[in-house]
Design a protein around this motif. Structure first.
Motif, PDB file in Angstrom:
ATOM      1  N   ALA A  69      32.253 -13.673  64.601  1.00 49.76           N
ATOM      2  CA  ALA A  69      32.563 -12.898  62.960  1.00 49.76           C
ATOM      3  C   ALA A  69      32.683 -12.842  62.258  1.00 49.76           C
ATOM      4  O   ALA A  69      33.892 -13.444  62.179  1.00 49.76           O
ATOM      5  CB  ALA A  69      33.035 -12.078  64.248  1.00 49.76           C
ATOM      6  N   THR A  70      32.401 -12.428  61.320  1.00 48.02           N
ATOM      7  CA  THR A  70      32.265 -12.194  59.991  1.00 48.02           C
ATOM      8  C   THR A  70      33.746 -11.090  59.448  1.00 48.02           C
ATOM      9  O   THR A  70      33.340  -9.869  59.916  1.00 48.02           O
ATOM     10  CB  THR A  70      31.421 -11.517  58.524  1.00 48.02           C
ATOM     11  N   SER A  71      34.792 -11.448  59.748  1.00 41.75           N
ATOM     12  CA  SER A  71      35.755 -10.597  59.048  1.00 41.75           C
ATOM     13  C   SER A  71      37.411 -10.753  58.160  1.00 41.75           C
ATOM     14  O   SER A  71      37.315 -12.287  57.958  1.00 41.75           O
ATOM     15  CB  SER A  71      36.105 -11.034  60.816  1.00 41.75           C
ATOM     16  N   LEU A  72      37.449 -10.255  57.401  1.00 43.10           N
ATOM     17  CA  LEU A  72      38.660 -10.393  56.416  1.00 43.10           C
ATOM     18  C   LEU A  72      39.692 -10.949  56.770  1.00 43.10           C
ATOM     19  O   LEU A  72      40.499 -11.941  56.612  1.00 43.10           O
ATOM     20  CB  LEU A  72      38.929  -9.295  55.037  1.00 43.10           C
ATOM     21  N   GLY A 111      38.004  -8.010  49.238  1.00 43.88           N
ATOM     22  CA  GLY A 111      35.866  -8.808  48.686  1.00 43.88           C
ATOM     23  C   GLY A 111      35.506  -7.534  47.976  1.00 43.88           C
ATOM     24  O   GLY A 111      34.301  -7.823  47.386  1.00 43.88           O
ATOM     25  N   GLY A 112      35.782  -6.893  47.038  1.00 42.37           N
ATOM     26  CA  GLY A 112      35.402  -5.965  45.824  1.00 42.37           C
ATOM     27  C   GLY A 112      35.467  -6.642  44.717  1.00 42.37           C
ATOM     28  O   GLY A 112      36.302  -7.535  44.236  1.00 42.37           O
ATOM     29  N   ASP A 113      34.866  -5.711  43.432  1.00 42.69           N
ATOM     30  CA  ASP A 113      34.818  -6.521  42.381  1.00 42.69           C
ATOM     31  C   ASP A 113      35.301  -5.442  41.266  1.00 42.69           C
ATOM     32  O   ASP A 113      34.931  -4.177  41.551  1.00 42.69           O
ATOM     33  CB  ASP A 113      33.205  -7.046  41.561  1.00 42.69           C
ATOM     34  N   ARG A 156      26.060 -12.780  56.743  1.00 41.90           N
ATOM     35  CA  ARG A 156      26.449 -14.307  57.080  1.00 41.90           C
ATOM     36  C   ARG A 156      27.703 -14.730  57.001  1.00 41.90           C
ATOM     37  O   ARG A 156      28.442 -15.209  57.809  1.00 41.90           O
ATOM     38  CB  ARG A 156      25.408 -15.427  56.904  1.00 41.90           C
ATOM     39  N   SER A 157      28.024 -14.304  55.495  1.00 42.80           N
ATOM     40  CA  SER A 157      29.530 -14.694  55.461  1.00 42.80           C
ATOM     41  C   SER A 157      30.009 -13.367  55.242  1.00 42.80           C
ATOM     42  O   SER A 157      29.322 -12.443  55.023  1.00 42.80           O
ATOM     43  CB  SER A 157      29.398 -16.268  54.217  1.00 42.80           C
ATOM     44  N   ILE A 187      33.783  -3.952  63.169  1.00 44.11           N
ATOM     45  CA  ILE A 187      32.578  -3.816  64.369  1.00 44.11           C
ATOM     46  C   ILE A 187      31.670  -4.745  63.921  1.00 44.11           C
ATOM     47  O   ILE A 187      30.649  -5.023  62.608  1.00 44.11           O
ATOM     48  CB  ILE A 187      32.780  -2.400  64.155  1.00 44.11           C
ATOM     49  N   ARG A 188      31.315  -4.359  65.234  1.00 39.95           N
ATOM     50  CA  ARG A 188      29.274  -5.393  64.404  1.00 39.95           C
ATOM     51  C   ARG A 188      28.052  -4.642  64.121  1.00 39.95           C
ATOM     52  O   ARG A 188      27.985  -3.145  65.042  1.00 39.95           O
ATOM     53  CB  ARG A 188      28.689  -6.073  66.224  1.00 39.95           C
ATOM     54  N   LEU A 189      27.013  -4.538  63.602  1.00 44.23           N
ATOM     55  CA  LEU A 189      26.211  -3.830  63.008  1.00 44.23           C
ATOM     56  C   LEU A 189      25.290  -4.757  63.744  1.00 44.23           C
ATOM     57  O   LEU A 189      23.705  -3.649  63.754  1.00 44.23           O
ATOM     58  CB  LEU A 189      26.309  -3.140  61.863  1.00 44.23           C
ATOM     59  N   GLY A 190      24.340  -5.670  63.508  1.00 46.41           N
ATOM     60  CA  GLY A 190      23.426  -6.200  63.938  1.00 46.41           C
ATOM     61  C   GLY A 190      23.972  -7.641  63.921  1.00 46.41           C
ATOM     62  O   GLY A 190      25.203  -8.103  63.845  1.00 46.41           O
ATOM     63  N   TYR A 191      22.188  -8.245  64.072  1.00 43.97           N
ATOM     64  CA  TYR A 191      23.006  -9.737  64.317  1.00 43.97           C
ATOM     65  C   TYR A 191      23.229 -10.411  62.547  1.00 43.97           C
ATOM     66  O   TYR A 191      22.284  -9.650  61.679  1.00 43.97           O
ATOM     67  CB  TYR A 191      21.380 -10.606  64.435  1.00 43.97           C
ATOM     68  N   ARG A 192      24.276 -10.984  62.597  1.00 43.62           N
ATOM     69  CA  ARG A 192      24.876 -11.122  61.450  1.00 43.62           C
ATOM     70  C   ARG A 192      24.787 -10.640  61.089  1.00 43.62           C
ATOM     71  O   ARG A 192      25.262 -10.663  59.013  1.00 43.62           O
ATOM     72  CB  ARG A 192      23.968 -12.507  61.147  1.00 43.62           C
ATOM     73  N   ARG A 193      25.381  -9.223  61.397  1.00 41.35           N
ATOM     74  CA  ARG A 193      25.719  -7.988  59.936  1.00 41.35           C
ATOM     75  C   ARG A 193      27.373  -7.868  61.062  1.00 41.35           C
ATOM     76  O   ARG A 193      27.379  -7.053  61.987  1.00 41.35           O
ATOM     77  CB  ARG A 193      24.503  -6.977  59.850  1.00 41.35           C
ATOM     78  N   HIS A 194      28.257  -7.570  60.156  1.00 40.41           N
ATOM     79  CA  HIS A 194      29.371  -6.831  60.943  1.00 40.41           C
ATOM     80  C   HIS A 194      30.714  -5.493  59.083  1.00 40.41           C
ATOM     81  O   HIS A 194      29.372  -6.181  58.409  1.00 40.41           O
ATOM     82  CB  HIS A 194      30.554  -8.127  60.823  1.00 40.41           C
ATOM     83  N   MET A 195      31.366  -5.378  60.163  1.00 36.44           N
ATOM     84  CA  MET A 195      31.844  -4.861  59.261  1.00 36.44           C
ATOM     85  C   MET A 195      33.027  -4.686  59.526  1.00 36.44           C
ATOM     86  O   MET A 195      33.502  -4.263  60.408  1.00 36.44           O
ATOM     87  CB  MET A 195      31.430  -3.166  59.320  1.00 36.44           C
ATOM     88  N   ASP A 196      34.243  -4.562  57.941  1.00 37.47           N
ATOM     89  CA  ASP A 196      35.698  -4.001  58.659  1.00 37.47           C
ATOM     90  C   ASP A 196      36.089  -3.150  58.447  1.00 37.47           C
ATOM     91  O   ASP A 196      35.606  -2.253  56.894  1.00 37.47           O
ATOM     92  CB  ASP A 196      36.542  -5.378  57.194  1.00 37.47           C
TER      93      ASP A 196
END
Length: 555
Positions: free
Chosen positions: A19-22, A199-201, A109-110, A37-46
């Protein structure tokens, strides 16, 4: 079949373990960890809830940096809103320990890097509100998940002090005011310093807000204290030029509050107010909601920002050169004034009762009182020129809403867009009109069938509620929500609402000093929804004709 089942199980297992996570994030106050949290296939959110961006503020003082913490701060719970009156204004809720923010970071994915950042400032008349907005069964209005996921941006929401503790001012250095604006500035500064770790600009920060939050966004762009902290700004239904956005006589209201809490009104007033119980102070600064066409509700909003010679060094109209390099988008709902005029002139909401023409005259006289009888007469002829000899009930009711919308929101927002375009160097200007009819129109009794978009009707679409709560909406609502999220997040990415990876229903031209173009946002919009010169005649009346009318000596 068994083989397929095993393959699916392996794929699910692999995605779960990778799971992609910070994970744990370093900030200038210490380490924080959110929830993945998992949002869908290969999509996560912190999701990070309740990160402190400043220390517990001193009473009537600017916020200070947080002293930091040891170990890892578990940022998984929303924190209290700042102390404020409840809905009925009979009690208070919230806490003085309230300077926290929340962050949503989407991953594919990453783990994400270099994402644009959108920082939300809530509205509520500078009196109420919180970083999460209203909440129904854990469904928070300002949940940033849908914008972050659909637009591929980081979303941040913040608290700031409101009411007496956020904006009470004597107009002097002993109680200068604008503490809530300083809190917003501290949150923006925190985001600028720390968002890279999430991960922000930090070079692509957009500040956006609605109503008092939209005006706050404009104040943040105009203040010299924010130089270089953010690149773009969106004001929805509120700018610094709105008649309710600046309190020109703060001392008078401070004295009223002082008398209510048994403080003197001389040089001992500020020290006494600082010692007063915060709940008592907050209740003393609440708003009177009784209004009439002679004393419209908008004039009761006394706890607003002040020209303090510091955060707001001068009249806002003279500070637009400070935002010459900021991309700016601002707009209005087509019936933004309805919420206010429905209280001032209640008959507009009743299909069975005629609205007296006298009420139209009294409302205009109140809005133009500085220009006396000539102002009221000119205003009346401007707004009734298309009535004919026998205006229908509906025409009169709609005119009342137009008057309120123009005076409270539309005209000052157009004036701010003109000033931005005139002062811009690299900053681009965009104007919109949101006209998706209120979902209350025609069904819920207090709303007439002719209702357009009322004040705050845009919020549910900006935050993607038709997607997260699909049962409460029709497909057309998902369309308009998708359009807004696409325009807003494209703008956050590139400074151009048309470019940024999200497809939009129609190209949105820039607003310039010569071509006053805007886009009308609606579920069935197409190229015909690009318009120009929004309510030009009425804007011209309020900004050019009215201020130059001679006032008779007797007045």
């Amino acid at each position: 079949m068994l083989k397929l089942g095993i393959l699916v199980a392996v794929a699910v297992f692999l995605e779960t373990v990778s799971a992609t996570s910070l994970g744990v994030v370093d900030t200038d106050g210490g380490k924080v960890q959110g929830k993945n949290i998992r949002l869908g296939y290969r999509r996560h959110m912190d999701v990070f809830r309740g990160i402190p961006f400043a220390d517990i503020p001193g009473r009537f003082e600017k916020p200070k940096r947080h002293p930091g913490w040891d170990g890892v701060l578990k940022a998984t719970e929303y924190r209290n809103r700042c102390i404020q009156v409840n809905l009925l204004m009979t009690d208070t809720r919230g806490s003085e320990d309230c300077l926290y923010l929340n962050i949503w970071v989407p991953h594919g994915r990453s783990v994400s890097t270099g994402l644009p950042v959108m920082v939300w400032i809530f509205g509520g008349g500078f009196l109420a509100g919180g970083s999460m907005g209203i909440n129904f069964l854990e469904n928070y209005l300002y949940n940033g998940q849908e914008i972050a996921d659909r637009g591929d941006v980081i979303v941040v929401t913040m608290n700031y002090r409101v009411g007496a503790l956020g904006f009470l001012s004597t107009g002097e250095s002993d109680l200068p005011g604008n503490y809530g604006l300083w809190d917003q500035h501290a949150a923006i500064g925190w985001v600028n310093r720390n968002i890279r770790s999430f991960g922000g600009d930090s070079e692509r920060i957009t500040v956006f807000g609605e109503s008092a939050g939209g005006a706050s966004v404009n104040f943040q762009t105009l203040s010299p204290h924010n130089k270089g902290l953010f690149k773009r700004a969106i004001s929805q239904s509120g700018v610094a030029l709105c008649p309710w956005a600046i309190n020109k006589n703060p001392r008078r209201f401070a004295e009223e509050v002082a008398i209510k809490v048994n403080c003197p009104t001389d040089e001992k007033m500020a020290p006494c107010l600082k010692m007063t119980d915060p709940a008592v102070l907050t209740l003393a600064g609440s708003l009177s909601i009784s209004s009439s066409p002679d004393q419209p509700l908008v004039f009761n909003l006394a706890l607003s920002p002040v020209i303090d010679g510091d955060f707001i060094p001068d009249d806002p109209s003279k500070l637009f050169n400070n935002m010459a390099d900021i991309d700016y988008m601002a707009g209005v709902n087509d019936m933004d004034g309805h919420l206010f005029t429905g209280l001032d002139v209640p008959t507009i909401n009743s299909p069975l009762v005629k609205t007296p023409i006298e009420d139209v005259k009294r409302l205009l006289a109140a809005y133009t009182k500085d220009q006396g009888k000539a102002g009221a007469d000119n205003a009346y002829s401007t707004y009734t020129s298309n009535w004919g000899s026998k205006p229908s009930w509906e025409t009169i009711k709609k005119t009342v809403v137009e008057i309120g919308t123009d005076y409270i929101f539309l005209v000052p927002i157009q004036a701010a867009l003109y000033l931005h375009a005139a002062n811009a160097k690299t900053g681009r200007t965009y104007s919109y009109l949101f006209s998706e009819p209120s979902r209350m129109g025609g069904i819920a009794r207090p709303y007439p069938s002719w209702m357009g978009a009322d004040h705050a009707d845009d919020l549910q679409y900006v935050f993607g509620k038709p997607f997260s709560s699909p049962l409460g909406y029709w497909p057309r609502h998902r369309k308009v929500s998708g359009y807004i999220i696409a325009y807003w997040t494209n703008f956050a990415k590139t400074g151009d609402p048309n470019k940024g990876g999200q497809s939009v229903p129609t190209p949105w031209p820039q607003f310039t000093s010569t071509g006053h173009q805007y886009v009308e946002i609606h579920h069935d919009m197409n190229k015909a929804y690009v318009r120009e010169k929004m309510r030009m005649r009425h804007v011209h009346f309020w900004t050019s004709i009215l201020p130059n009318l001679p006032i008779s000596a007797s007045e």
